[in-house]
Scaffold this motif. Structure first.
Motif, PDB file in Angstrom:
ATOM      1  N   ARG A  62       0.831  -1.216   0.000  1.00 16.20           N
ATOM      2  CA  ARG A  62       0.000   0.000   0.000  1.00 16.20           C
ATOM      3  C   ARG A  62       0.858   1.255   0.000  1.00 16.20           C
ATOM      4  O   ARG A  62       0.606   2.193  -0.746  1.00 16.20           O
ATOM      5  N   TRP A  63       1.862   1.289   0.860  1.00 10.54           N
ATOM      6  CA  TRP A  63       2.696   2.470   1.036  1.00 10.54           C
ATOM      7  C   TRP A  63       3.467   2.795  -0.248  1.00 10.54           C
ATOM      8  O   TRP A  63       3.476   3.922  -0.710  1.00 10.54           O
ATOM      9  N   TRP A  64       4.120   1.786  -0.812  1.00 11.41           N
ATOM     10  CA  TRP A  64       4.955   2.022  -1.982  1.00 11.41           C
ATOM     11  C   TRP A  64       4.147   2.285  -3.247  1.00 11.41           C
ATOM     12  O   TRP A  64       4.645   2.882  -4.192  1.00 11.41           O
ATOM     13  N   SER A  65       2.903   1.875  -3.274  1.00 11.63           N
ATOM     14  CA  SER A  65       2.074   2.166  -4.450  1.00 11.63           C
ATOM     15  C   SER A  65       1.179   3.381  -4.210  1.00 11.63           C
ATOM     16  O   SER A  65       0.491   3.826  -5.110  1.00 11.63           O
ATOM     17  N   GLY A  66       1.220   3.936  -2.994  1.00  3.81           N
ATOM     18  CA  GLY A  66       0.373   5.072  -2.634  1.00  3.81           C
ATOM     19  C   GLY A  66       1.082   6.398  -2.800  1.00  3.81           C
ATOM     20  O   GLY A  66       1.666   6.692  -3.846  1.00  3.81           O
ATOM     21  N   SER A  67       1.058   7.193  -1.736  1.00  3.42           N
ATOM     22  CA  SER A  67       1.540   8.575  -1.815  1.00  3.42           C
ATOM     23  C   SER A  67       3.019   8.701  -2.147  1.00  3.42           C
ATOM     24  O   SER A  67       3.433   9.711  -2.703  1.00  3.42           O
ATOM     25  N   VAL A  68       3.842   7.723  -1.843  1.00  2.00           N
ATOM     26  CA  VAL A  68       5.267   7.841  -2.161  1.00  2.00           C
ATOM     27  C   VAL A  68       5.623   7.261  -3.523  1.00  2.00           C
ATOM     28  O   VAL A  68       6.781   7.297  -3.930  1.00  2.00           O
ATOM     29  N   ALA A  69       4.630   6.758  -4.257  1.00  2.78           N
ATOM     30  CA  ALA A  69       4.903   6.172  -5.575  1.00  2.78           C
ATOM     31  C   ALA A  69       5.454   7.199  -6.551  1.00  2.78           C
ATOM     32  O   ALA A  69       6.174   6.846  -7.487  1.00  2.78           O
ATOM     33  N   GLU A  70       5.141   8.471  -6.342  1.00  2.00           N
ATOM     34  CA  GLU A  70       5.620   9.535  -7.230  1.00  2.00           C
ATOM     35  C   GLU A  70       7.091   9.867  -7.001  1.00  2.00           C
ATOM     36  O   GLU A  70       7.688  10.597  -7.779  1.00  2.00           O
ATOM     37  N   VAL A  71       7.670   9.354  -5.939  1.00  2.00           N
ATOM     38  CA  VAL A  71       9.073   9.608  -5.629  1.00  2.00           C
ATOM     39  C   VAL A  71       9.902   8.479  -6.223  1.00  2.00           C
ATOM     40  O   VAL A  71       9.677   7.310  -5.931  1.00  2.00           O
ATOM     41  N   GLN A  72      10.867   8.842  -7.072  1.00  2.00           N
ATOM     42  CA  GLN A  72      11.741   7.839  -7.670  1.00  2.00           C
ATOM     43  C   GLN A  72      12.962   7.675  -6.774  1.00  2.00           C
ATOM     44  O   GLN A  72      13.667   8.639  -6.484  1.00  2.00           O
ATOM     45  N   VAL A  73      13.217   6.453  -6.326  1.00  2.00           N
ATOM     46  CA  VAL A  73      14.370   6.156  -5.490  1.00  2.00           C
ATOM     47  C   VAL A  73      15.472   5.607  -6.394  1.00  2.00           C
ATOM     48  O   VAL A  73      15.277   4.601  -7.072  1.00  2.00           O
ATOM     49  N   HIS A  74      16.612   6.293  -6.392  1.00  2.00           N
ATOM     50  CA  HIS A  74      17.735   5.869  -7.229  1.00  2.00           C
ATOM     51  C   HIS A  74      18.678   4.943  -6.469  1.00  2.00           C
ATOM     52  O   HIS A  74      19.204   3.989  -7.041  1.00  2.00           O
ATOM     53  N   ALA A  75      18.919   5.246  -5.204  1.00  2.00           N
ATOM     54  CA  ALA A  75      19.853   4.440  -4.411  1.00  2.00           C
ATOM     55  C   ALA A  75      19.630   4.714  -2.933  1.00  2.00           C
ATOM     56  O   ALA A  75      19.154   5.775  -2.554  1.00  2.00           O
ATOM     57  N   ILE A  76      19.986   3.727  -2.138  1.00  2.00           N
ATOM     58  CA  ILE A  76      19.974   3.884  -0.687  1.00  2.00           C
ATOM     59  C   ILE A  76      21.359   3.535  -0.176  1.00  2.00           C
ATOM     60  O   ILE A  76      21.877   2.452  -0.450  1.00  2.00           O
ATOM     61  N   ASP A  77      21.966   4.477   0.527  1.00  2.00           N
ATOM     62  CA  ASP A  77      23.258   4.253   1.147  1.00  2.00           C
ATOM     63  C   ASP A  77      22.989   4.011   2.619  1.00  2.00           C
ATOM     64  O   ASP A  77      22.648   4.937   3.360  1.00  2.00           O
ATOM     65  N   ALA A  78      23.107   2.767   3.016  1.00  3.72           N
ATOM     66  CA  ALA A  78      22.793   2.379   4.385  1.00  3.72           C
ATOM     67  C   ALA A  78      24.084   2.211   5.177  1.00  3.72           C
ATOM     68  O   ALA A  78      24.903   1.347   4.847  1.00  3.72           O
ATOM     69  N   ALA A  79      24.275   3.045   6.189  1.00  8.30           N
ATOM     70  CA  ALA A  79      25.406   2.890   7.104  1.00  8.30           C
ATOM     71  C   ALA A  79      24.940   1.961   8.221  1.00  8.30           C
ATOM     72  O   ALA A  79      24.057   2.311   9.002  1.00  8.30           O
TER      73      ALA A  79
END
Length: 144
Positions: A62-79
């Motif tokens: 629901r979350w990823w197909s809802g309001s944040v779907a318009e945000v394109q995630v290119h990369a996640i740098d996880a420390a």
């Protein structure tokens, strides 16, 4: 054929490496059947706790197909920070993303507590930047 066993840290790395794909099935597959996903500080009206692999999968779908779907995630740098408990990790996330009509940016989105037991994630606690999240959802509401 490799017989290497994945360490808890390797599992956490794999979990965060897969996040840009926003695949709720892949994320949930790394969770224990009775895992808990918590978001202690949310925007008003948002659920704070999800119990079990299926509920976590449904929430992320629901979350990823809802309001944040318009945000394109290119990369996640996880420390990823290890603790004296070999199954407990703290993770800081810097995310490269693009919002509709805006330039690509790198932002700190959350800090997570992740507990691994017997090769599965049993706790994923997400201390997300709710002010940024609230601003994003407000902007998306205005566009609709």
């Amino acid at each position: 054929m490799s017989t290497a066993v994945e360490t808890p840290r390797e599992l956490v790395e794999r979990l965060f490496n897969g996040l840009p794909d926003r695949d709720p099935d892949a994320f949930a597959a790394l969770m224990a059947p009775d895992a808990v996903f918590e978001i202690p500080f949310t925007i008003p009206g948002m659920q704070t706790r999800f119990e079990g692999r299926d509920e976590i999968r449904a929430h992320l779908s629901r979350w990823w197909s809802g309001s944040v779907a318009e945000v394109q995630v290119h990369a996640i740098d996880a420390a990823i920070y290890e603790t004296t408990d070999p199954g407990l990790f703290f993770v800081e996330n810097d995310v490269e993303l693009t919002r509709a009509g805006e330039p690509r940016v790198r932002v700190r989105t959350s800090v997570n507590v992740v507990r691994v037991r017997d090769g599965e994630v049993v706790l994923f606690r997400d201390y997300m930047d709710t002010a940024r999240l609230l601003a994003l959802t407000e902007r998306l509401r205005e566009q609709v």
